[in-house]
Design an enzyme around this catalytic site. Structure first.
Site, PDB file in Angstrom:
ATOM      1  CE  LYS A 166      -4.396  -1.633   1.731  1.00  0.00           C
ATOM      2  NZ  LYS A 166      -5.475  -1.488   2.695  1.00  0.00           N
ATOM      3  CE  LYS A 217      -5.833  -7.492  -2.081  1.00  0.00           C
ATOM      4  NZ  LYS A 217      -5.876  -7.383  -0.666  1.00  0.00           N
ATOM      5  CE  LYS A 240     -12.535  -2.850   0.304  1.00  0.00           C
ATOM      6  NZ  LYS A 240     -13.536  -3.083   1.283  1.00  0.00           N
TER       7      LYS A 240
END
Ligand code: TYM
Length: 334
Positions: free
Chosen positions: A113, A197, A200
């Site tokens: 992230k 993966k 969102k």
């Protein structure tokens, strides 16, 4: 404490997608009949990324409605917002004294992230797993149903629990087990790239199926999903090295409740021209009723707020003795 206590959460950011549903939520729904369950919207975790306050506010209710529409029943489970139970934040701070920087440095989610902008990431993004540990340890959870991507955070939670108990010579925290798989898809991949993966945050909406997608949109996304030119094989091992095919077969199996072998027995030798319409239909059969319930729940925001408020009161009652003991263990209370 009952024998089995289940705790899990989801960030209320973006729409609920097929990865969440197959990786976690459908198992939450099933576990409601097997154990004492607490499920929450991890709205404090959502603060670790850039926040648009009005968007977050509306996403919280939207996610609450999506979970109830998917089968989370507030009459069976304690269902609430994390931020409505301040004990999560307080215990998180206490546990920050136990967690080690070296442990957090190993967290792959933080690395993913923060990317190249590690120095510019929020401190909250770094300590995110400690708050997650507090979410779990506050309720002495034994089982934490999550997708594969959360496994490392649950293992860290175990380490924090064990170190705290040892350092302060108490038998307070229960080292939890991650609960992954069990008839659901542990890792649902992007429809555009079988190696990343479904998430969102993927910029392409074609990469994921959202609960709010229309039947036409679902069928179209599956039609356009990346595949390879080979027909489907007759055994699961032959899917290795074919990530897109493996993903679509895995989704089909999770949606219909069959094993991958059963699905392959039916479709072996057939191409994606035959398999994709069957998968689209199975997905529509799963999602259309959820979408219908979601539309109804959205019409009564006051009822959603009432349900979440009642859940938060029960969660606070369950968590407060553990928080008190943690405070006492570190010397903040007698
Ligand atoms: P979150 O909000 O990213 O995702 C919620 C759940 O969905 C699972 N999931 C997937 N499973 C399979 N395939 C995928 N493509 C996929 N994408 C998401 C996640 O594994 C998760 O189970 N940190 C957590 C929220 C959290 C939490 C907790 C979970 C906060 N506190 C305490 C358990 C216990 C998260 O961001 O999940």
């Amino acid at each position: 404490m009952s024998e089995m206590r289940v705790v899990s959460g989801i960030q209320p950011t973006g729409d609920l997608h097929l990865g969440n549903l197959l990786g976690a939520i459908l198992r939450w729904v099933r576990m409601q009949d097997e154990a004492e369950c607490l499920f929450f919207l991890a709205d404090l975790h959502a603060l670790t990324a850039d926040v648009d306050p009005s968007k977050l506010h509306s996403s919280i209710r939207e996610m609450a409605a999506a979970l109830i529409a998917s089968g989370i029943d507030p009459a069976k489970s304690t269902f609430f917002r994390q931020s409505a139970v301040p004990a999560h934040s307080e215990l998180s701070w206490i546990l920050q004294g136990t967690a080690r920087i070296g442990w957090l440095n190993r967290m792959t989610q933080f690395k993913e992230k923060s990317g190249k902008n590690r120095e510019g990431a929020s401190v909250g993004l770094f300590t995110y797993p400690v708050l997650q540990a507090a979410d779990i340890l506050l309720y002495q959870a034994t089982h934490v149903p999550v997708g594969e991507d959360q496994k490392q955070h649950i293992e860290l939670t175990r380490d924090i629990a064990i170190k705290f108990n040892t350092d302060f010579d108490v038998d307070l925290f229960v080292p939890p087990d991650p609960y992954i798989g069990g008839g659901t898809a542990a890792r649902v991949m992007s429809l555009r790239d079988g190696r990343s993966k479904m998430s969102k945050t993927d910029p392409s909406d074609m990469s994921r199926i959202n609960l709010t997608d229309s039947d036409e949109a679902i069928a179209q996304k599956i039609r356009k999903a990346k595949t390879d030119p080979e027909p489907l094989p007759d055994n699961a091992e032959a899917l290795d090295g074919r990530p897109e095919a493996k993903n679509l077969v895995g989704i089909y199996a999770a949606v219909t409740g069959e094993s991958v072998e059963q699905v392959l027995t039916r479709f072996s030798g057939q191409g994606f021209g035959d398999f994709k319409p069957a998968l689209g239909d199975a997905l529509i059969a799963l999602i259309a009723p959820i979408r219908g319930r979601l539309d109804e729940l959205r019409r009564d925001p006051a009822e959603l707020d009432r349900l979440l408020g009642a859940g938060a009161a029960s969660a606070a009652d369950l968590g407060s003795p553990v928080l008190e003991k943690a405070r006492a263990a570190v010397g903040l209370a007698a």
